[in-house]
Write a protein that holds these residues in place. Sequence first.
Motif, PDB file in Angstrom:
ATOM      1  N   SER A 166      13.248  89.351 104.016  1.00  0.00           N
ATOM      2  CA  SER A 166      13.366  89.098 102.467  1.00  0.00           C
ATOM      3  C   SER A 166      12.039  88.149 102.021  1.00  0.00           C
ATOM      4  CB  SER A 166      14.665  87.861 102.353  1.00  0.00           C
ATOM      5  OG  SER A 166      15.259  87.403 101.208  1.00  0.00           O
ATOM      6  N   TRP A 167      12.073  88.273 100.549  1.00  0.00           N
ATOM      7  CA  TRP A 167      10.808  87.181  99.619  1.00  0.00           C
ATOM      8  C   TRP A 167      11.750  86.301  98.783  1.00  0.00           C
ATOM      9  CZ3 TRP A 167       6.180  87.937 100.896  1.00  0.00           C
ATOM     10  CH2 TRP A 167       5.337  88.951 101.528  1.00  0.00           C
ATOM     11  N   CYS A 168      11.220  85.115  98.282  1.00  0.00           N
ATOM     12  CA  CYS A 168      11.129  84.382  97.211  1.00  0.00           C
ATOM     13  C   CYS A 168      10.656  84.848  96.327  1.00  0.00           C
ATOM     14  CB  CYS A 168      11.807  82.896  97.466  1.00  0.00           C
ATOM     15  SG  CYS A 168      11.624  81.462  96.530  1.00  0.00           S
ATOM     16  N   LEU A 169      10.828  84.961  95.099  1.00  0.00           N
ATOM     17  CA  LEU A 169       9.833  84.906  94.279  1.00  0.00           C
ATOM     18  C   LEU A 169      10.180  84.251  93.301  1.00  0.00           C
ATOM     19  CD1 LEU A 169      10.467  89.672  93.943  1.00  0.00           C
ATOM     20  CD2 LEU A 169       8.927  87.858  94.938  1.00  0.00           C
ATOM     21  N   VAL A 170       8.732  83.982  92.034  1.00  0.00           N
ATOM     22  CA  VAL A 170       9.293  82.511  91.240  1.00  0.00           C
ATOM     23  C   VAL A 170       8.432  83.796  90.095  1.00  0.00           C
ATOM     24  CG1 VAL A 170       9.043  80.664  90.351  1.00  0.00           C
ATOM     25  CG2 VAL A 170       9.220  80.623  92.910  1.00  0.00           C
ATOM     26  N   TYR A 171       9.099  83.423  88.656  1.00  0.00           N
ATOM     27  CA  TYR A 171       8.409  84.151  87.803  1.00  0.00           C
ATOM     28  C   TYR A 171       8.324  82.903  87.462  1.00  0.00           C
ATOM     29  CZ  TYR A 171      10.352  88.850  88.682  1.00  0.00           C
ATOM     30  OH  TYR A 171      10.123  90.297  89.451  1.00  0.00           O
ATOM     31  N   LEU A 172       6.961  82.818  85.597  1.00  0.00           N
ATOM     32  CA  LEU A 172       6.815  81.816  85.219  1.00  0.00           C
ATOM     33  C   LEU A 172       6.619  82.034  84.166  1.00  0.00           C
ATOM     34  CD1 LEU A 172       4.094  80.067  88.329  1.00  0.00           C
ATOM     35  CD2 LEU A 172       6.353  79.654  87.794  1.00  0.00           C
ATOM     36  N   ASN A 173       7.044  82.961  83.440  1.00  0.00           N
ATOM     37  CA  ASN A 173       5.360  83.789  82.035  1.00  0.00           C
ATOM     38  C   ASN A 173       7.059  82.904  80.862  1.00  0.00           C
ATOM     39  OD1 ASN A 173       4.490  85.769  83.077  1.00  0.00           O
ATOM     40  ND2 ASN A 173       5.486  87.076  83.001  1.00  0.00           N
ATOM     41  N   GLN A 174       7.598  82.127  81.436  1.00  0.00           N
ATOM     42  CA  GLN A 174       8.949  81.798  80.314  1.00  0.00           C
ATOM     43  C   GLN A 174       8.570  80.169  79.453  1.00  0.00           C
ATOM     44  OE1 GLN A 174      10.403  83.710  77.761  1.00  0.00           O
ATOM     45  NE2 GLN A 174       9.746  85.296  79.444  1.00  0.00           N
ATOM     46  N   LEU A 175       7.417  79.433  80.236  1.00  0.00           N
ATOM     47  CA  LEU A 175       6.964  78.149  80.189  1.00  0.00           C
ATOM     48  C   LEU A 175       5.618  78.132  79.472  1.00  0.00           C
ATOM     49  CD1 LEU A 175       7.137  77.320  84.624  1.00  0.00           C
ATOM     50  CD2 LEU A 175       8.219  76.846  83.292  1.00  0.00           C
ATOM     51  N   SER A 176       6.036  77.020  79.403  1.00  0.00           N
ATOM     52  CA  SER A 176       4.607  76.800  79.010  1.00  0.00           C
ATOM     53  C   SER A 176       3.535  76.545  78.874  1.00  0.00           C
ATOM     54  CB  SER A 176       4.577  74.967  77.023  1.00  0.00           C
ATOM     55  OG  SER A 176       4.934  74.612  78.657  1.00  0.00           O
ATOM     56  N   PRO A 177       1.993  76.616  78.266  1.00  0.00           N
ATOM     57  CA  PRO A 177       0.890  76.941  79.458  1.00  0.00           C
ATOM     58  C   PRO A 177       0.624  76.150  80.044  1.00  0.00           C
ATOM     59  CG  PRO A 177       0.887  77.975  77.107  1.00  0.00           C
ATOM     60  CD  PRO A 177       2.224  76.886  77.136  1.00  0.00           C
ATOM     61  N   GLU A 178       0.553  74.529  79.748  1.00  0.00           N
ATOM     62  CA  GLU A 178       0.673  73.900  80.564  1.00  0.00           C
ATOM     63  C   GLU A 178       1.373  73.766  81.420  1.00  0.00           C
ATOM     64  OE1 GLU A 178      -0.022  68.726  80.054  1.00  0.00           O
ATOM     65  OE2 GLU A 178       0.434  69.750  78.310  1.00  0.00           O
ATOM     66  N   LEU A 179       2.726  73.502  81.435  1.00  0.00           N
ATOM     67  CA  LEU A 179       3.640  73.703  82.601  1.00  0.00           C
ATOM     68  C   LEU A 179       3.363  74.498  83.621  1.00  0.00           C
ATOM     69  CD1 LEU A 179       6.386  71.583  83.530  1.00  0.00           C
ATOM     70  CD2 LEU A 179       7.761  73.049  82.425  1.00  0.00           C
ATOM     71  N   ARG A 180       3.512  75.954  82.873  1.00  0.00           N
ATOM     72  CA  ARG A 180       2.778  76.509  83.730  1.00  0.00           C
ATOM     73  C   ARG A 180       1.881  76.802  85.230  1.00  0.00           C
ATOM     74  NH1 ARG A 180       0.963  81.036  80.791  1.00  0.00           N
ATOM     75  NH2 ARG A 180       3.419  81.413  79.593  1.00  0.00           N
ATOM     76  N   GLY A 225       1.847  82.701  97.637  1.00  0.00           N
ATOM     77  CA  GLY A 225       0.524  83.845  96.990  1.00  0.00           C
ATOM     78  C   GLY A 225       1.280  84.385  95.104  1.00  0.00           C
ATOM     79  N   SER A 226       0.417  85.111  94.833  1.00  0.00           N
ATOM     80  CA  SER A 226       0.269  84.717  92.797  1.00  0.00           C
ATOM     81  C   SER A 226      -0.250  87.281  93.693  1.00  0.00           C
ATOM     82  CB  SER A 226      -0.758  85.178  92.702  1.00  0.00           C
ATOM     83  OG  SER A 226      -1.103  85.750  91.832  1.00  0.00           O
ATOM     84  N   MET A 227       1.541  87.638  93.435  1.00  0.00           N
ATOM     85  CA  MET A 227       1.709  88.863  93.080  1.00  0.00           C
ATOM     86  C   MET A 227       1.698  89.110  91.832  1.00  0.00           C
ATOM     87  SD  MET A 227       5.275  90.551  93.815  1.00  0.00           S
ATOM     88  CE  MET A 227       5.258  90.981  95.447  1.00  0.00           C
ATOM     89  N   ALA A 228       1.392  88.883  90.700  1.00  0.00           N
ATOM     90  CA  ALA A 228       1.233  89.431  89.489  1.00  0.00           C
ATOM     91  C   ALA A 228       0.318  88.135  89.253  1.00  0.00           C
ATOM     92  CB  ALA A 228       1.495  89.861  88.970  1.00  0.00           C
ATOM     93  N   PRO A 229       0.171  88.356  87.764  1.00  0.00           N
ATOM     94  CA  PRO A 229      -0.022  87.413  86.668  1.00  0.00           C
ATOM     95  C   PRO A 229       1.672  86.850  85.955  1.00  0.00           C
ATOM     96  CG  PRO A 229      -1.474  88.934  85.646  1.00  0.00           C
ATOM     97  CD  PRO A 229      -0.432  89.468  87.115  1.00  0.00           C
ATOM     98  N   GLY A 230       1.700  85.555  86.020  1.00  0.00           N
ATOM     99  CA  GLY A 230       3.089  84.955  86.020  1.00  0.00           C
ATOM    100  C   GLY A 230       4.035  85.132  87.236  1.00  0.00           C
ATOM    101  N   LEU A 231       3.808  85.413  88.162  1.00  0.00           N
ATOM    102  CA  LEU A 231       4.943  85.923  89.439  1.00  0.00           C
ATOM    103  C   LEU A 231       3.926  85.606  90.983  1.00  0.00           C
ATOM    104  CD1 LEU A 231       7.014  87.276  90.608  1.00  0.00           C
ATOM    105  CD2 LEU A 231       5.743  89.462  90.300  1.00  0.00           C
ATOM    106  N   MET A 232       4.924  85.065  91.511  1.00  0.00           N
ATOM    107  CA  MET A 232       4.453  83.969  93.030  1.00  0.00           C
ATOM    108  C   MET A 232       5.893  84.509  93.897  1.00  0.00           C
ATOM    109  SD  MET A 232       1.963  81.341  91.547  1.00  0.00           S
ATOM    110  CE  MET A 232       1.941  81.065  93.146  1.00  0.00           C
ATOM    111  N   GLU A 233       5.135  84.724  95.104  1.00  0.00           N
ATOM    112  CA  GLU A 233       5.810  84.728  95.880  1.00  0.00           C
ATOM    113  C   GLU A 233       5.414  84.275  97.723  1.00  0.00           C
ATOM    114  OE1 GLU A 233       4.366  88.971  97.624  1.00  0.00           O
ATOM    115  OE2 GLU A 233       2.514  88.274  96.621  1.00  0.00           O
ATOM    116  N   HIS A 234       6.771  84.105  97.990  1.00  0.00           N
ATOM    117  CA  HIS A 234       6.439  83.397  99.731  1.00  0.00           C
ATOM    118  C   HIS A 234       8.245  83.967 100.427  1.00  0.00           C
ATOM    119  CE1 HIS A 234       6.415  81.267 102.465  1.00  0.00           C
ATOM    120  NE2 HIS A 234       5.265  80.275 101.755  1.00  0.00           N
TER     121      HIS A 234
END
Length: 323
Positions: A112-126, A139-148
Amino acid sequence: MTAKNQLEVLVSNFQKKRPLRAGSLIITIYGDAIVPRGGNVWLGSLMKLVEPMGISQRLVRTSVYRLVQESWLQTEKVGRCSYYSLTGPGLRRFEQAFQHVYNLDTEEWNGSWCLVYLNQLSPELRQKVREELKWLSFGSMAPGLMEHPRFTRNELIPMLQEWGALEDTIVMQTLPMEQKSPRALRLQVRESWNLDELGGRYRRFLKQFRPLWRELQSEDTLSPEECLLLRILLIHEYRKILLRDPLLPDELLPGDWEGRSAKQLCRNLYRQIYTRAEQWLDQTLENASGPLPGPGEKFYKRFGGLRDSASQSPPVAEPEALE
């Protein structure tokens, strides 16, 4: 070169680092030596502990001030003396930073993977959340998407709330995968994490500490204070690598992964020197009530068990790959 000479080289190399990150070293000291003894210590004790490593009293004061500003530490004044302990958020961050340091076994990965989408955050908070996640070895899977592969959604939600990012972050937990190491996934892992760089860090760790371990097998005359210095440097250098290591499952790692040998070396060294290091801590660390209490039971469970290690079977030899 004797073990004492090897230790002198390690201390000297630490002193030459620029910038000299005393704050990071202090966090290591709290995690390894102070938290097991109640977590609160007099600033003067801390200064005495790091003095042999070339860290001045002024730098200690500056570093603990910054750690207070960053919500790692909190201070309490009793008369003219200052006492420092971890804050609530600091303790949570500490537990995340140290949870893998003393474990010998890593739980089997279920795919299983934990996926985190950050695209909806303000640039500073992102950017802030991204840095926090990188600090947790995402790790960074794609711009705005992190994985573990190890974190779970339930573990991450309280942190996002603490960072003020929960409402605008999407966190998903994938279903376990039957085939845990398809070619595409192995390639993606290499894009998300720089395994070559991480492996190089482990190799440098082995090169630093392996000669000292071998010297200790033939002649071990280190004093309690020297054992403490070695223990601090050992855990500090190992912890810095683990901060970048997502502890990927064996299915996704190279067959000759250096992290396995580094963990065994760290365990062997720690078990050999910890008793004498604790003697020095007994004599030196103080809080407002006097000498710090001894470490709790949890401390002795580090690296698969510390108590009576001298009477147990000899330390496991380093793998042949280290030769």
